[in-house]
Scaffold this active site. Structure first.
Site, mmCIF file in Angstrom:
data_model
loop_
_atom_site.group_PDB
_atom_site.id
_atom_site.type_symbol
_atom_site.label_atom_id
_atom_site.label_comp_id
_atom_site.label_asym_id
_atom_site.label_seq_id
_atom_site.Cartn_x
_atom_site.Cartn_y
_atom_site.Cartn_z
ATOM 1 N N GLU B 172 33.996 50.661 64.431
ATOM 2 C CA GLU B 172 32.580 50.748 64.363
ATOM 3 C C GLU B 172 32.121 49.433 65.555
ATOM 4 O O GLU B 172 30.578 49.768 66.476
ATOM 5 C CB GLU B 172 32.239 49.398 63.442
ATOM 6 C CG GLU B 172 31.963 50.441 62.317
ATOM 7 C CD GLU B 172 31.044 51.660 62.908
ATOM 8 O OE1 GLU B 172 29.711 51.589 62.874
ATOM 9 O OE2 GLU B 172 31.156 52.793 61.712
ATOM 10 N N SER B 448 38.749 52.452 -3.778
ATOM 11 C CA SER B 448 39.355 51.903 -4.120
ATOM 12 C C SER B 448 40.282 50.726 -2.943
ATOM 13 O O SER B 448 40.701 49.560 -3.499
ATOM 14 C CB SER B 448 40.452 52.151 -4.207
ATOM 15 O OG SER B 448 40.792 53.306 -5.350
#
Lengths: 171, 750
Positions: B172, B448
């Site tokens: 760049e 239960s």
């Protein structure tokens, strides 16, 4: 004239007497200890007996974290010490030394409730005699006093006194 | 004359120009400096799983460690690279990436982990010395409440891979280190190239200009913007150093979309496209990302793979050109295919149901504004390997136990009992579904599963009840105000007469339980449930003794946690710490435990629940688990067989499994037949250690025989060793004690 039985009869008579006496005799008792009922009904608990035990080698990771925690304590960073001890506890959740250490740090952080809980848990999983036992109950005594529970602090002090190491039975 | 006019007007115009320009320049300069210094990095808050501590002795299989590493973003490869690992049979060579933990920063390091069976036997550093305590970086689970639509992972300049730093400049802005913000020669070169080609082929913007454009300016192509950009770039360079500017750039550059959220910065892009921390990127991956700077959509590797690859290879060429890589590395990199993380992989790493729990706990404990800070890091309790096993257990086991395909749904909660930390949470048999979270929200009848708590209350009265107290498993009629009498029946339709308490619980006899419950009382039962942290509702009905209560799996786990933790209750939690972006702790969830009363009764109950597994309704576990280190558990089946539960625990793990139909219809299922297999499938995958039980001091063991509970001796037929709270044991002696004496006499001396 009454004459004594003949020597033959005498022998038989004595022999018969001896046999009768023998029949009355009981065989000698087996020379084992007196089994009382109370001992026979007791079943062995499925774990090792309490008392002096050989502690296995400490996990080096736990050692490293405990050292770091001690350093943090020296630097007065109790929060960090607690964090490190919790990390160690995740590795060995039932290490009584760790639990007691965390109890003491909690106490120094004025978290009386947690100090008592951790010390109590340390006692549960620990040898329940000796030095560690004393530290456990000492912490519990102090924590309860801080929380204002005079009576239970007294009870804890009694438990503290009972932490003497029992001498192993010797014959 | 015109000349005179001009010569008089020229100074005027020059003055005008300077007059307007100067303040404009001054303003731009000030703005650039100001805005750069004040920039806010918006970052979503990250949620992390628990970090795995690696140490010799850790109970874990090599496969599970691989699972954990992959969850943490490490990948198979050459361990010379950060973030890669290599497996050779029972040993793993790992290059662990660094991580900033709240309590310490751990640098990257190479280690070799050796296994012996299902346990780590050694952890060694590269030089073969023992490595210090090491943690894997925690797996990232997802984000929470991103503030706006931008997301990034902030990375310091020093933490970027060197090739990325030099590479971005090579591509760049080759003059980055030399120019003062703008590069006039570069601009001219670009203009010339563009002119020659008739289109834009080169950009003349420096890195600084790009940064300014991204940070401060409107995206348009007007000349004025270009002018502003140039001035501000120069200002930036005047005030701030190259390093700071580059770091900002690398964290700001736009690199694509994650749904509605924009991805900014190489840190986040690396995680998004490759599932790797940026330090772990290879040269071809770096080149791909750098190539995308020019156009993240245009060069998107997923949507435009050919273009992306061509661009990547061109970037690699530039690396070679500028001497950043050698020809060999270049050729290797160019040969590599494009391999990005698929959407499915990305989604699979998000544990939505667990995050649900995290979000709820955060909302409960923090005000919204405490959490509005960006970049919070939330450390949770989830264990990725356990979560994976739990999800698979449900997916694999349910089809084996249901009567028609996809009939049943399920939920699993896995907790570490001693700390109360939630290790796994599954709310749907289809992993990754973000729908109804059954683990947290399915209120179902518990059946239960309630019974142990009724029995606990009884055992807490040692003057009235012990483990061998005879209970009446007989028909019973309970009057209910305003309703016909309630007449509970047993599961098998039979009544079993007088049974020891221990067996009544292990076999889950309903009638015996109701008889017992009536002696204990509903108020006490509800008070106990509340004491354990669960609100059972306010309408006590005797059917509660048989579990006609609706609770969520999480609540059931909370109820059983103290049982598994040997009498120490702690609230279940999903979060350990919340830390802000500066590393300061916002909140900590310390280990809090509270000893519950009646720990002796609890120890007895623990024994009974062990009995339920060895001899009771859960005995099928003996052949489902390859090794049983002492599992305790309770099955639960509701009336009409609508809900099937199993709660089972060892000292290291507590697992709650619920199965049932979403439409609450009868499903012909039972705890033993449906939930137990799921539980066993899960626990078969977990490292289980045998742990000794620590019995409270006042517990004593006695031999007791049947059917009437009487003290006996070991040699008596049918005698069992049973624990009792001291003083609560039976006083009656079994006749076999006398027989024993006689027979010994007859046998004479031994």
């Amino acid at each position: 004239m009454n004459r004594l039985p003949t020597p033959f009869l005498k022998t038989v008579f004595i022999a018969l007497l001896a046999c009768m006496l023998a029949a009355c005799a009981t065989p000698p008792r087996a020379p084992v200890e007196d089994d009382t009922v109370a001992e026979r009904v007791r079943a062995p608990a499925p774990e090792e007996p309490r008392g002096l035990q050989i502690r296995p080698l400490r996990n080096p990771a736990v050692t490293e974290l405990t050292e770091a925690a001690r350093q943090a304590e020296d630097e007065d960073d109790l929060e960090r010490a607690a964090l490190l001890l919790e990390r160690a506890l995740r590795i060995e959740p039932r290490d009584p030394e760790l639990l007691q250490h965390l109890a003491e740090v909690s106490f120094n952080q004025q978290d009386w409730e947690q100090a008592e809980s951790h010390a109590s848990r340390s006692f549960d999983v620990g040898p329940r005699v000796g030095e560690l036992c004393r530290r456990n109950w000492q912490t519990i005594v102090m924590a309860r006093e801080q929380m204002g529970y005079r009576h239970s602090a007294e009870l804890a002090r009694e438990r503290l006194d009972a932490c003497r190491v029992e001498p192993p039975p010797r014959f | 004359m015109i000349v005179t006019l001009l010569s008089r007007l020229l100074p005027f115009f020059i003055g005008l120009a300077l007059g307007t320009l100067a303040p404009w320049l001054w303003w731009l300069d000030r703005e650039a400096g100001h805005r750069f210094a004040e920039r806010q990095w918006t970052q979503a808050s990250r949620v992390y799983a628990r970090p795995l501590e690696l140490y010799p002795g850790l109970a874990m299989s090599p496969d599970d460690l691989v699972l954990e590493m992959q969850a943490a973003g490490l990948q198979p490869g050459s361990p010379e690279q950060i973030g890669r690992f290599q497996r050779r049979g029972e040993s793993l060579d790992i290059h662990v990436p660094g991580f900033n933990f709240p309590d310490t920063t751990q640098p990257p390091q190479r280690v070799r982990v050796e296994f012996s069976g299902q346990q780590v036997s050694s952890v060694r550093a590269e030089d073969r010395s023992a490595a210090g305590l090491l943690r894997l970086p925690p797996a990232e689970l997802g984000n929470l409440m991103p503030l706006d639509d931008r997301d990034r992972t902030l990375v310091a300049l020093a933490d970027f891979p060197p090739l990325l730093i030099t590479g971005i400049q090579a591509v760049e802005d080759r003059q980055f280190n030399h120019h003062r913000g703008i590069d006039p020669r570069g601009m001219l070169r670009a203009a010339w190239a563009n002119l020659r080609h008739g289109q834009v082929v080169q950009g003349g913007s420096t890195i600084t200009q790009q940064l300014v454009k991204n940070l401060f300016l409107e995206p348009d192509r007007k000349l004025l913007r270009k002018f502003n950009e140039a001035i501000m770039a120069i200002s930036l360079e005047r005030r701030f150093g190259k390093a700071e500017i580059l770091e900002a750039y690398l964290n700001e550059v736009y690199l694509g979309q994650d749904g509605a959220t924009a991805i900014h910065g190489f840190g986040r892009a690396s995680e998004h496209y490759f599932g790797l921390p940026v330090q772990a990127l290879s040269p071809d991956q770096i080149a791909l990302l750098i190539g995308m700077v020019r156009g993240a959509s245009w060069y998107h590797p997923g949507r435009n793979p050919e273009r992306a690859r061509a661009r990547r290879d061109r970037v690699l060429g530039m690396f070679l050109e500028t001497g950043l890589i050698d020809p060999a590395m270049h050729d290797r990199a160019v040969a590599r295919p494009l391999e990005i993380q698929s959407d499915r992989q990305r989604r699979a790493r998000r544990h939505g149901e667990f995050l649900d729990l995290v979000a709820r706990q955060l909302r409960r404990d923090y005000r919204d504004r405490d959490l509005r800070d960006t970049g919070l890091r939330i450390f949770t309790t989830l264990a990725p390997s356990a979560q994976s096993h739990a999800e698979r257990a449900l997916t694999e086991a349910l089809p084996r136990v249901e009567s028609s395909p996809n009939e049943l749904q399920g939920a699993i909660i896995l907790v570490e009992p001693a700390s109360g930390e939630v290790r796994a949470l599954v709310g749907d048999r289809r992993p990754g579904q973000r729908g109804f979270n059954r683990a947290l929200d399915a209120r179902r009848s518990i059946g239960s599963v309630i019974k142990p708590f009724v029995y606990l209350l009884a055992l807490a009265q040692p003057d009235r009840f012990n483990l061998v107290s005879p209970l009446q498993d007989q028909p019973i009629s309970v009057p209910i105000a305003g309703q016909p009498d309630w007449q509970p029946r047993n599961y098998d339709g039979q009544s079993h007469g007088e049974v020891p308490l221990l067996d009544a619980l292990a076999n889950s006899y309903n009638q015996a339980t109701v008889h017992l419950g009536l002696e204990v009382g509903l108020d006490d039962l509800f008070r106990l449930l509340r004491q354990l942290g669960v609100e059972p509702g306010s309408d006590p009905h005797p059917s509660a003794y048989l579990g006609a209560l609706s609770l969520t799996p999480l609540q059931v786990a909370q109820l059983y946690q103290p049982l598994a933790a040997e009498g120490y209750s702690t609230p279940l939690r999903a979060i350990t710490q919340v830390v802000d972006s500066e590393g300061r702790a916002i909140g900590r969830y310390p280990m809090r435990m509270r000893p519950i009363r009646d720990r002796e009764a609890l120890a007895l109950l623990d024994y009974a629940l062990r009995h339920a597994v060895t001899d009771g309704t859960a005995r099928s576990l003996s052949w489902r688990l390859s090794s049983d280190p002492g599992v305790r558990g309770k099955t639960g089946t509701t009336n009409d067989l609508r809900d099937a539960w199993f709660v089972g625990y060892t000292r290291d793990w507590l697992g709650v499994v619920w199965t049932g139909r979403d439409d609450h219809a009868a499903a012909n299922i039972s705890g033993a037949a449906t939930a137990v297999p799921v539980w066993a499938t899960l626990f078969g995958q977990l490292p289980l250690r045998e742990q000794p039980t620590h019995w409270p001091e006042s517990i004593e063991w006695y031999w007791v025989d049947w059917p009437t509970p009487r003290l006996a001796a070991e040699e008596c037929q049918g005698a069992r060793a049973v624990p009792f709270i001291a003083g609560s044991q039976p006083t009656e002696l079994s006749p076999c004690l006398d027989n024993g004496r006689t027979s010994r006499w007859r046998r004479g001396r031994r």
